[in-house]
Design a protein around this motif. Sequence first.
Motif, PDB file in Angstrom:
ATOM      1  N   ALA A 208     -15.463  10.344  33.031  1.00 55.88           N
ATOM      2  CA  ALA A 208     -14.037  10.658  33.005  1.00 55.88           C
ATOM      3  C   ALA A 208     -13.261   9.553  32.300  1.00 55.88           C
ATOM      4  O   ALA A 208     -13.492   8.366  32.543  1.00 55.88           O
ATOM      5  N   LEU A 209     -12.339   9.948  31.438  1.00 51.73           N
ATOM      6  CA  LEU A 209     -11.421   9.004  30.794  1.00 51.73           C
ATOM      7  C   LEU A 209     -10.085   9.087  31.522  1.00 51.73           C
ATOM      8  O   LEU A 209      -9.342  10.047  31.373  1.00 51.73           O
ATOM      9  N   ARG A 210      -9.811   8.072  32.341  1.00 55.90           N
ATOM     10  CA  ARG A 210      -8.565   8.057  33.114  1.00 55.90           C
ATOM     11  C   ARG A 210      -7.619   6.947  32.658  1.00 55.90           C
ATOM     12  O   ARG A 210      -6.457   6.934  33.056  1.00 55.90           O
ATOM     13  N   GLY A 211      -8.117   6.009  31.855  1.00 58.93           N
ATOM     14  CA  GLY A 211      -7.291   4.908  31.378  1.00 58.93           C
ATOM     15  C   GLY A 211      -6.777   5.154  29.973  1.00 58.93           C
ATOM     16  O   GLY A 211      -6.427   6.275  29.606  1.00 58.93           O
ATOM     17  N   ARG A 212      -6.773   4.079  29.159  1.00 54.51           N
ATOM     18  CA  ARG A 212      -6.290   4.148  27.780  1.00 54.51           C
ATOM     19  C   ARG A 212      -7.467   4.045  26.820  1.00 54.51           C
ATOM     20  O   ARG A 212      -8.376   3.247  27.029  1.00 54.51           O
ATOM     21  N   ALA A 213      -7.441   4.838  25.751  1.00 58.28           N
ATOM     22  CA  ALA A 213      -8.462   4.779  24.712  1.00 58.28           C
ATOM     23  C   ALA A 213      -7.778   4.692  23.358  1.00 58.28           C
ATOM     24  O   ALA A 213      -7.036   5.606  22.978  1.00 58.28           O
ATOM     25  N   THR A 228     -16.204  13.289  28.614  1.00 59.55           N
ATOM     26  CA  THR A 228     -16.672  14.460  29.356  1.00 59.55           C
ATOM     27  C   THR A 228     -15.625  14.971  30.346  1.00 59.55           C
ATOM     28  O   THR A 228     -15.772  16.054  30.902  1.00 59.55           O
ATOM     29  N   LYS A 229     -14.545  14.182  30.543  1.00 61.58           N
ATOM     30  CA  LYS A 229     -13.439  14.636  31.381  1.00 61.58           C
ATOM     31  C   LYS A 229     -12.178  13.929  30.912  1.00 61.58           C
ATOM     32  O   LYS A 229     -12.073  12.706  31.005  1.00 61.58           O
ATOM     33  N   LEU A 230     -11.210  14.699  30.410  1.00 58.40           N
ATOM     34  CA  LEU A 230      -9.983  14.120  29.856  1.00 58.40           C
ATOM     35  C   LEU A 230      -8.905  14.054  30.934  1.00 58.40           C
ATOM     36  O   LEU A 230      -8.374  15.066  31.368  1.00 58.40           O
ATOM     37  N   ALA A 249      -2.256  21.116  28.701  1.00 58.55           N
ATOM     38  CA  ALA A 249      -2.670  21.277  30.095  1.00 58.55           C
ATOM     39  C   ALA A 249      -4.025  21.970  30.214  1.00 58.55           C
ATOM     40  O   ALA A 249      -4.777  21.730  31.159  1.00 58.55           O
ATOM     41  N   ALA A 250      -4.350  22.823  29.227  1.00 57.18           N
ATOM     42  CA  ALA A 250      -5.610  23.567  29.288  1.00 57.18           C
ATOM     43  C   ALA A 250      -6.825  22.652  29.124  1.00 57.18           C
ATOM     44  O   ALA A 250      -7.934  23.016  29.511  1.00 57.18           O
ATOM     45  N   LEU A 251      -6.621  21.455  28.540  1.00 53.20           N
ATOM     46  CA  LEU A 251      -7.737  20.541  28.309  1.00 53.20           C
ATOM     47  C   LEU A 251      -7.872  19.465  29.383  1.00 53.20           C
ATOM     48  O   LEU A 251      -8.830  18.694  29.368  1.00 53.20           O
ATOM     49  N   ARG A 252      -6.928  19.416  30.287  1.00 54.97           N
ATOM     50  CA  ARG A 252      -6.994  18.403  31.330  1.00 54.97           C
ATOM     51  C   ARG A 252      -8.230  18.597  32.196  1.00 54.97           C
ATOM     52  O   ARG A 252      -8.579  19.713  32.583  1.00 54.97           O
ATOM     53  N   ASN A 253      -8.899  17.495  32.480  1.00 52.47           N
ATOM     54  CA  ASN A 253     -10.107  17.483  33.313  1.00 52.47           C
ATOM     55  C   ASN A 253     -11.256  18.272  32.697  1.00 52.47           C
ATOM     56  O   ASN A 253     -12.182  18.681  33.401  1.00 52.47           O
ATOM     57  N   SER A 254     -11.196  18.472  31.378  1.00 53.42           N
ATOM     58  CA  SER A 254     -12.254  19.178  30.666  1.00 53.42           C
ATOM     59  C   SER A 254     -12.910  18.241  29.656  1.00 53.42           C
ATOM     60  O   SER A 254     -12.314  17.252  29.235  1.00 53.42           O
ATOM     61  N   PRO A 255     -14.154  18.554  29.238  1.00 55.98           N
ATOM     62  CA  PRO A 255     -14.767  17.792  28.139  1.00 55.98           C
ATOM     63  C   PRO A 255     -13.952  17.990  26.871  1.00 55.98           C
ATOM     64  O   PRO A 255     -13.556  19.107  26.543  1.00 55.98           O
ATOM     65  N   ALA A 256     -13.654  16.907  26.154  1.00 58.10           N
ATOM     66  CA  ALA A 256     -12.758  17.029  25.004  1.00 58.10           C
ATOM     67  C   ALA A 256     -13.098  16.007  23.935  1.00 58.10           C
ATOM     68  O   ALA A 256     -13.717  14.977  24.190  1.00 58.10           O
ATOM     69  N   PHE A 267      -6.514  17.882  19.656  1.00 53.70           N
ATOM     70  CA  PHE A 267      -7.336  17.903  20.856  1.00 53.70           C
ATOM     71  C   PHE A 267      -8.178  19.182  20.853  1.00 53.70           C
ATOM     72  O   PHE A 267      -7.647  20.279  20.665  1.00 53.70           O
ATOM     73  N   GLU A 268      -9.478  19.026  21.088  1.00 51.83           N
ATOM     74  CA  GLU A 268     -10.382  20.179  21.099  1.00 51.83           C
ATOM     75  C   GLU A 268     -11.314  20.070  22.297  1.00 51.83           C
ATOM     76  O   GLU A 268     -11.772  18.975  22.656  1.00 51.83           O
ATOM     77  N   GLU A 269     -11.595  21.213  22.891  1.00 57.18           N
ATOM     78  CA  GLU A 269     -12.535  21.246  24.016  1.00 57.18           C
ATOM     79  C   GLU A 269     -13.959  21.164  23.506  1.00 57.18           C
ATOM     80  O   GLU A 269     -14.326  21.790  22.497  1.00 57.18           O
ATOM     81  N   LEU A 270     -14.788  20.376  24.187  1.00 55.46           N
ATOM     82  CA  LEU A 270     -16.209  20.278  23.846  1.00 55.46           C
ATOM     83  C   LEU A 270     -16.981  21.312  24.653  1.00 55.46           C
ATOM     84  O   LEU A 270     -16.821  21.433  25.864  1.00 55.46           O
ATOM     85  N   ASN A 271     -17.836  22.039  23.975  1.00 53.58           N
ATOM     86  CA  ASN A 271     -18.663  23.047  24.654  1.00 53.58           C
ATOM     87  C   ASN A 271     -19.927  22.396  25.212  1.00 53.58           C
ATOM     88  O   ASN A 271     -20.484  21.511  24.630  1.00 53.58           O
TER      89      ASN A 271
END
Length: 271
Positions: A208-213, A228-230, A249-256, A267-271
């Motif tokens: 999960a990425l919860r900080g700054r990148a 693996t988790k935005l 919002a659709a990409l939050r907590n998703s692989p991205a 921003f794109e979702e990773l499958n």
Amino acid sequence: MKFKGKSFIAIVLSPEQPFDAWFKEVDRIISRSPGFFIDRPIILDVRGTNIPIEDLEQLLDGLNERSIRVMGIDGVSGTRLKKGMPPSFGGGRLASDVAVPEPGNVSDKDNKEVQSADASAAAPSETSVVNSKDGDVNGQSVNGHTSAKPDTETSDPAPMEEGASIVIPEPVRSGQSILHPDGDVTVIGSVSSGAEIIAGGSIHIYGALRGRALAGVAGKDNARIFCTKLDAELVSINGLYKVADDFDAALRNSPAQIRFENETLVFEELN
């Protein structure tokens, strides 16, 4: 049309005579933490100095040479400012002091660079104010809403081989900063809220990425951010950034994955 207000924390630089000595202090901070001023709003505070406009021009030139971009000047009437100078600015309130990055012991295990900070309660995404006289740093809100930060100390990163990629084989905790301006950074684990990854190339986070990148800080607009988790506080590629409120919002907590395209972040979702 709608107008919205946002609160930002800005670094406030308070120059002091002699300016050569003051710039040496700024250079010391940059050498110990090259990412300290990256993607952060800067206010130049010259209140009470009655600085001649020519000296102000020299100060701005010196800051531009160090890639420090000033968004406003506090303490000078707008009628005195020349064309092309940042606008007159005021109204902020200071927060509590925190320490400027100081040298410390850095582990080189697995070729990683970690800047340690004892700041479990503070968010590094909040920028700070540099007082060159005593090396202290203060936080100041751009619109008057202030968030105080406790004292932090950041270690000096060890030099890395130019162009090399590094792998961090463990999670990055709150208050830590991974700095590698010459290549890619891969983290095997999560990046906690309040942690920071700064890379000259791409950033890969297997967690999960919860900080700054902040990717592509070396000017690479082909850099990307993968996780693996935005759930990030802020992401940036080649100086262009977005904060959490601006994410889809659709990409939050998703692989991205995040990439730079046509002067915008995609921003794109990773499958």
